[in-house]
Design an enzyme around this catalytic site. Structure first.
Site: not given
Ligand code: NAD
Length: 451
Positions: A155, A227, A261, A355
Site C-alpha cells: 500500500k 522505519e 526523515c 518532528e
Molecule cells: P504516515 O505514518 O502518516 O503514513 C505512512 C503510511 O502509513 C501511509 O501509507 C499511510 O496511509 C499509512 N498509515 C497511516 N497510519 C496507519 C496505521 N495506523 N496503520 C497502518 N497504516 C497506516 O507517514 P507519512 O506522513 O506518509 O510520512 C512521513 C513520515 O515518514 C515522517 O515521520 C518521516 O520521518 C517518516 N519516514 C521515515 C523514513 C525512515 O527511513 N526512517 C523514511 C521516510 C519517511
C-alpha cells in the site's frame, strides 16, 4: 467504483486517480498473495534474483517519466526527482547479488552435529510506505521482500498512489500474477493490512503510526520492520570548516522541502563560531528559490496544507517563545514555505522536540562539545546525526557519544554500500539494506544431522 484522486501540491491540479481498494476486500487479496507464494518461493533465490534484474532496463528507460510523476504528485524539484527515479535501477543488480549472498544457506559443523542454517521466506509481507520518497521507499522494501521469496501486498501513501502504482507496474511486468498486489487507500486500508493474515509488516512512516502498528501486530506476533521519524541533530564544533558545515546544514535542512526523515532539524553550534556559521547558513537560505519543482525552483511546495500548517504553527510558536528569524520567515503562500533559519531555539520549544518535516533550520548555541552531545541526545528519536569538526579524533569521539543509528562525520549519514539503514530508539525497529536488513524478511531455520 470509488476512486482516490491525487493532486499536484504546487498548483492543486488533479494528477490522476486510482481505484480505492474496499477495506473488506483486503483479506481476499492477502489470500491471493498467499496462494501465489509457494510457486514464487520454488523459483529459488537465484531464479528470483535473475527475474527481478529484468526490471533494470525498464527502470532505466522510464527515469524521466517517473521523475515527472514524482514532482507532479509530491512537489520535489525535478533534479531531486531524477535522482530518486535513477536510484530505482542503479545498483539493483548489485543489491540482488548481495541479497542472494545474505540468504544463501550456511553450513556449521562441530564434533557432534552438522547444521544448515536456512533463510526461508516468511510468506506474505504487507508493505506500507510514505509519500516523501514515493518510489524509493517502496523499492527499499519490495526488492528484499520479493527476492527472499515472499509475496507482497503493497500500500503506497494516499498522497502518492500514482508513484506507488508506477513502481509496482514495473515489477509486475516481470513477476508472476499475484506475487505483488497493490492496495490503494489511506490509514483504513493500512490498518486492514496490519490486521490481516500477513506474516510481516514492513512499514516506513511516522512514529505514531509505527506505534499503532506495533500494538496491533502483537496480537499475532507478526514480524516487523518499522522505519519511523526523526529529529536529527547536527553538531558544529569550534574547529569545523564553517563554510562546509553551513552548506551541509542548508542542503540537509531544505532538501525535499525539509520532508526527509534524516533532515537536519536541530543544529548545535559552539559559541565561538556561531556568528559566522549563522551568517553563512542564512546567506545560503536567503538565496534559495521557492516555486514549482517542475520549473527549476530549489525548494518546491510542501506535500499538502496539513503539513504546511504544522510547520507554520511550529514556527510561529517558536518566534512567540523568543526564537529569532535569521532568514526567511515570510513570504509563505499556498503550499509554499520559505526556507527559514531560526536562531536562539531552546529545548522547551515544540520545534526543538517534535518532528517538523519542513524547510526550517533551527540553530542553538552551546558552550562546549559535551553540552552539544547532551542536548543532541535529548530526544526520544534516534535516526541520524552529524558532527562537523576539524580535529579528527575529537570529532570522532563526539560522534561515538551520539545515540542515533546512523552518524555522519563531516559528511551526510549515508553509509558505504552494504551498510544498514537503521534507526535507534523511537526512530525505528529493524534495518533496511545490508546482510542484517535482508535477513529480516526471512524465517531462519536450522536443520541438524549427526556427524
Ligand atoms: P504516515 O505514518 O502518516 O503514513 C505512512 C503510511 O502509513 C501511509 O501509507 C499511510 O496511509 C499509512 N498509515 C497511516 N497510519 C496507519 C496505521 N495506523 N496503520 C497502518 N497504516 C497506516 O507517514 P507519512 O506522513 O506518509 O510520512 C512521513 C513520515 O515518514 C515522517 O515521520 C518521516 O520521518 C517518516 N519516514 C521515515 C523514513 C525512515 O527511513 N526512517 C523514511 C521516510 C519517511
Amino acid at each position: 467504483m470509488e476512486c482516490l484522486e491525487s493532486f499536484n501540491p504546487a498548483n492543486g491540479e488533479v494528477v490522476g486517480e486510482v481505484p480505492l481498494t474496499p477495506v473488506e476486500d483486503i483479506p481476499a487479496i492477502v489470500d491471493r498473495a498467499r496462494s501465489a507464494q509457494p510457486a514464487w518461493a520454488d523459483l529459488g533465490l537465484e531464479g528470483r534474483g535473475e527475474l527481478l534484474k529484468q526490471t533494470l532496463p525498464i527502470f532505466a528507460e522510464r527515469v524521466e517519466q517517473h521523475a515527472a510523476l514524482i514532482t507532479a504528485e509530491m512537489g520535489k524539484p525535478t533534479k531531486e526527482s531524477i535522482g530518486e527515479a535513477k536510484s530505482l535501477g542503479w545498483g539493483l543488480d548489485r543489491e540482488l547479488d548481495e541479497i542472494v549472498g545474505a540468504l544463501s544457506p550456511e553450513f556449521v559443523e562441530d564434533k557432534r552435529a552438522r547444521s544448515t542454517i536456512y533463510h526461508d521466506p516468511l510468506g506474505v509481507v504487507g508493505a506500507i510506505t510514505p509519500w516523501n520518497f514515493p518510489m524509493s521507499m517502496p523499492s527499499w522494501m519490495l526488492i528484499p521482500s520479493l527476492a527472499a521469496g515472499n509475496t507482497v501486498v503493497f500500500k503506497p501513501s494516499e498522497e502518492t498512489p500514482l508513484c506507488g502504482q508506477a513502481y509496482a507496474d514495473v515489477l509486475n511486468e516481470v513477476l508472476p500474477e499475484d506475487v505483488l498486489i497493490v492496495v490503494h487507500g489511506a490509514d483504513d486500508q493500512g490498518k486492514a493490512i496490519v490486521k490481516s493474515d500477513v506474516d510481516m509488516i514492513a512499514f516506513t512512516g511516522s512514529r505514531e503510526a509505527g506505534k499503532h502498528i506495533m500494538r496491533e501486530a502483537s496480537s499475532s506476533l507478526k514480524r516487523l520492520v518499522l522505519e519511523l521519524g526523526g529529529k536529527d541533530p547536527m553538531i558544529v564544533l569550534d574547529d569545523a570548516d564553517i563554510e562546509k558545515a553551513a552548506k551541509f546544514a542548508a542542503v540537509n535542512s531544505f532538501r525535499n522541502c525539509g520532508q526527509v526523515c534524516v533532515s537536519t532539524e536541530r543544529i548545535f553550534v559552539m559559541e565561538e563560531i556561531a556568528d559566522e556559521f549563522e551568517k553563512a547558513l542564512s546567506g545560503i537560505a536567503a538565496a534559495m528559490t521557492v516555486g514549482d519543482g517542475a520549473e527549476g525552483a530549489d525548494v518546491g511546495p510542501m506535500v499538502n496544507a496539513r503539513q504546511r500548517d504544522h510547520v507554520l504553527a511550529q514556527l510561529d510558536a517558536a518566534v512567540a517563545a523568543g526564537a529569532t528569524v535569521a532568514a526567511g520567515g515570510t513570504g509563505h503562500h499556498d503550499n509554499f514555505v520559505t526556507p527559514t533559519v531560526l536562531v536562539g531555539v531552546t529545548d522547551d520549544m515544540d520545534i526543538a522536540a517534535s518532528e517538523t518535516f519542513g524547510p526550517v533550520a533551527c540553530v542553538t548555541r552551546v558552550k562546549s562539545a559535551d553540552e552539544a552531545v547532551e542536548r543532541a541526545n535529548h530526544t526520544r528519536f534516534g535516526l541520524g546525526a552529524v558532527v562537523f569538526g576539524g580535529d579528527e579524533r575529537r570529532t570522532e569521539a563526539v560522534a561515538r557519544k551520539l545515540t542515533a543509528g546512523m552518524i555522519g562525520v563531516n559528511r551526510p549519514i549515508t553509509g558505504a554500500t552494504g551498510t544498514p539503514w537503521v534507526g535507534a530508539r523511537e526512530s525505528g525497529f529493524g534495518f533496511h539494506k545490508s546482510k542484517d536488513g535482508h535477513r529480516q524478511f526471512t524465517q531462519t531455520r536450522v536443520v541438524t544431522r549427526p556427524v
